[in-house]
Design an enzyme around this catalytic site. Structure first.
Site, PDB file in Angstrom:
ATOM      1  CG  HIS A  93      -3.391  -2.851  -1.960  1.00  0.00           C
ATOM      2  ND1 HIS A  93      -4.472  -2.909  -1.124  1.00  0.00           N
ATOM      3  CD2 HIS A  93      -2.357  -3.424  -1.293  1.00  0.00           C
ATOM      4  CE1 HIS A  93      -4.102  -3.499   0.016  1.00  0.00           C
ATOM      5  NE2 HIS A  93      -2.821  -3.817  -0.066  1.00  0.00           N
ATOM      6  CD  GLU A 165      -1.010  -7.783  -0.804  1.00  0.00           C
ATOM      7  OE1 GLU A 165      -0.315  -7.687   0.209  1.00  0.00           O
ATOM      8  OE2 GLU A 165      -1.684  -6.846  -1.257  1.00  0.00           O
TER       9      GLU A 165
HETATM   10  P1  PGA Z   1      -1.144  -6.549   6.120  1.00  0.00           P
HETATM   11  O1  PGA Z   1      -1.356  -5.802   4.712  1.00  0.00           O
HETATM   12  O2  PGA Z   1       0.261  -7.086   6.092  1.00  0.00           O
HETATM   13  O3  PGA Z   1      -1.349  -5.491   7.157  1.00  0.00           O
HETATM   14  O4  PGA Z   1      -2.163  -7.648   6.180  1.00  0.00           O
HETATM   15  C1  PGA Z   1      -0.791  -6.310   3.529  1.00  0.00           C
HETATM   16  C2  PGA Z   1      -1.134  -5.449   2.349  1.00  0.00           C
HETATM   17  O5  PGA Z   1      -2.196  -4.823   2.341  1.00  0.00           O
HETATM   18  O6  PGA Z   1      -0.357  -5.310   1.401  1.00  0.00           O
END
Ligand code: PGA
Length: 248
Positions: A93, A165
């Site tokens: 992550h 992401e």
């Molecule tokens: P968020 O986080 O939806 O609060 O932007 C997503 C993530 O960190 O996986």
């Protein structure tokens, strides 16, 4: 569909309340099989939450270490996670890459260790704001996938989930344009096809970063993604279900 609860909740009671909330929304929905919904609570609450989740919702960890056991202070092994019912793990992550200096080679070791122990890795990849502005998204994401999945064979590949992401979209209320997400999604699928052949069709590709009930469809379905990795919006079980229902 994956909910990342990050470092929320201060007590087991709060965690339990959440799990009970999920259970009752699930009951009301009348579904009896929700295998594709994964909840990733903070590690200390995994067992407690696992005990309250309806059997159709899977339990995920937010990280996993690459060794099975030994002198590794503070780490949690895949065997330990398995013993409390974990079947998925978020790996790499961006918050761990940023705050804990996780590198692609560490992430690769974690992915291999998860697979070896029957835990499905959710490999997170994504570019920084600078890389985005410099139009280096696809180069960066491809590097992270190549390095993160190094040494994987097509059989193991079928266990993998990739979450795109963009780092600048996480926790920010900013998101890429749907067209940008679509093009990253296509590039990821092309790369996976080249690496794993037909087995790549079993790899789910998710979008994450400021997903909510309003933008879920346009960012996570219409773009060719298979679903979402959701942070803040997963804190409300009803919102999770509103999004999930659009997928199934
Ligand atoms: P968020 O986080 O939806 O609060 O932007 C997503 C993530 O960190 O996986």
């Amino acid at each position: 569909m994956v909910g990342n609860l990050k470092m929320r909740w201060k007590s087991p009671e709060e965690a339990q309340l959440y799990a009970e909330g999920l259970r009752s929304v699930w009951r009301e929905s009348g579904r009896d099989e929700l295998r594709r919904l994964v909840i990733c609570p903070p590690g200390v609450f995994l067992e407690r939450i696992g005990g309250f989740l309806p059997s159709g919702i899977a339990l995920g960890a937010q990280d996993v270490f690459w060794e099975d056991e030994g002198s590794y202070t503070g780490e949690t092994s895949p065997l330990m996670l398995r013993s409390v019912g974990v079947s998925y793990a978020i790996i790499g992550h961006s918050e761990r890459r940023t705050w804990l200096g996780e590198t692609d080679s560490m992430i690769n070791r974690k992915v291999r260790s998860a697979i070896r122990n029957g835990i499905r890795p959710i490999l997170c990849v994504g570019e920084t704001r600078e890389e985005h502005l410099a139009q280096e998204t696809i180069i960066r994401v491809s590097e992270q996938i190549e390095e993160g999945l190094q040494g994987m064979d097509p059989v193991s590949a079928t266990q993998i989930i990739v979450a795109y992401e963009p780092r600048w979209a996480i926790g920010s209320d900013e998101t890429p344009m749907p067209d940008e997400i679509r093009s990253v999604s296509q590039s990821i699928r092309t790369l996976l096809e080249r690496k794993f052949g037909p087995a790549s069709e079993d790899v789910s590709v998710l979008y994450g970063g400021s997903v909510n009930t309003d933008n879920f469809r346009s960012l996570c379905i219409d773009t060719g993604m298979d679903g979402a990795l959701v942070g803040r919006e997963s804190l409300d079980p009803e919102d999770m279900f509103t999004m999930y229902e659009q997928l199934a």
